[in-house]
Design a protein around this motif. Structure first.
Motif, mmCIF file in Angstrom:
data_model
loop_
_atom_site.group_PDB
_atom_site.id
_atom_site.type_symbol
_atom_site.label_atom_id
_atom_site.label_comp_id
_atom_site.label_asym_id
_atom_site.label_seq_id
_atom_site.Cartn_x
_atom_site.Cartn_y
_atom_site.Cartn_z
ATOM 1 N N GLN A 2 0.826 -1.200 0.000
ATOM 2 C CA GLN A 2 0.000 0.000 0.000
ATOM 3 C C GLN A 2 0.858 1.246 0.000
ATOM 4 N N ASN A 3 0.355 2.281 -0.685
ATOM 5 C CA ASN A 3 1.032 3.566 -0.612
ATOM 6 C C ASN A 3 0.722 4.203 0.728
ATOM 7 N N LYS A 4 1.755 4.732 1.367
ATOM 8 C CA LYS A 4 1.574 5.414 2.644
ATOM 9 C C LYS A 4 0.997 6.792 2.420
ATOM 10 N N ILE A 19 0.008 13.847 2.727
ATOM 11 C CA ILE A 19 1.219 13.634 1.951
ATOM 12 C C ILE A 19 1.261 12.183 1.524
ATOM 13 N N ALA A 20 1.393 11.980 0.222
ATOM 14 C CA ALA A 20 1.479 10.640 -0.336
ATOM 15 C C ALA A 20 2.928 10.185 -0.296
ATOM 16 N N GLY A 21 3.154 8.982 0.249
ATOM 17 C CA GLY A 21 4.491 8.410 0.270
ATOM 18 C C GLY A 21 5.173 8.517 1.622
ATOM 19 N N ASP A 46 11.317 17.791 3.819
ATOM 20 C CA ASP A 46 11.181 18.301 2.456
ATOM 21 C C ASP A 46 10.388 17.319 1.602
ATOM 22 N N ILE A 47 9.271 17.816 1.079
ATOM 23 C CA ILE A 47 8.325 16.997 0.322
ATOM 24 C C ILE A 47 8.232 17.526 -1.110
ATOM 25 N N PRO A 48 8.166 16.649 -2.106
ATOM 26 C CA PRO A 48 7.863 17.151 -3.445
ATOM 27 C C PRO A 48 6.464 17.792 -3.418
ATOM 28 N N ALA A 51 3.425 15.698 -4.037
ATOM 29 C CA ALA A 51 2.962 14.722 -3.044
ATOM 30 C C ALA A 51 2.065 15.351 -1.982
ATOM 31 N N LEU A 52 1.961 16.681 -1.964
ATOM 32 C CA LEU A 52 1.231 17.406 -0.931
ATOM 33 C C LEU A 52 -0.162 17.814 -1.400
#
Length: 130
Positions: A2-4, A19-21, A46-48, A51-52
């Motif tokens: 599963q994607n977190k 946030i995905a991932g 730091d998030i892309p 992904a937010l």
């Protein structure tokens, strides 16, 4: 597998994030600007930007703290939310926003040469002057 997804919000809940991932390991910034904004030091990951996801984006107030960076906070409760390097594809998200376990750990302290004199850094994590 599963994607977190990691979810969180400001103190009043007017701004909610998802946030995905996986969350990258955060930094703790001890520069004077981060200390003044957060009240101590600013821990963020730091998030892309891709992904937010943000709900309540109209409740975010942006402060341009330099020509290259803006800082986001909730216009209702004042919670520190983001450190955003303008014209980059990443954004630093405050670790204090997350609900539940983050499954990550601090990897470095930055701008330690500028830290406050009222505390010591004794956790054994990498320390950088800048």
């Amino acid at each position: 597998m599963q994607n977190k997804t990691h979810e969180g919000s400001c103190l009043c809940g007017a701004v909610q994030i998802s946030i995905a991932g996986e969350l990258p390991q955060p930094d703790a910034c001890h520069c004077s600007q981060c200390r003044k904004q957060s009240g101590h030091y600013f821990a963020s990951t730091d998030i892309p930007e891709s992904a937010l996801t943000i709900e309540g984006e109209d409740n975010i107030c942006w402060y341009p703290s330099s020509e290259k960076v803006r800082r986001g906070f909730c216009r209702i409760c004042g919670s520190t939310l983001f450190w955003d390097p303008i014209h980059h594809d990443k954004i630093a998200v405050a670790m204090g926003l997350f609900d539940g376990a983050t499954e990550t750990s601090l990897w470095s302290h930055i701008f330690v040469a500028d830290k406050g004199d009222y505390y010591n850094i004794e956790d054994g994590v990498l320390q950088k002057d800048q």
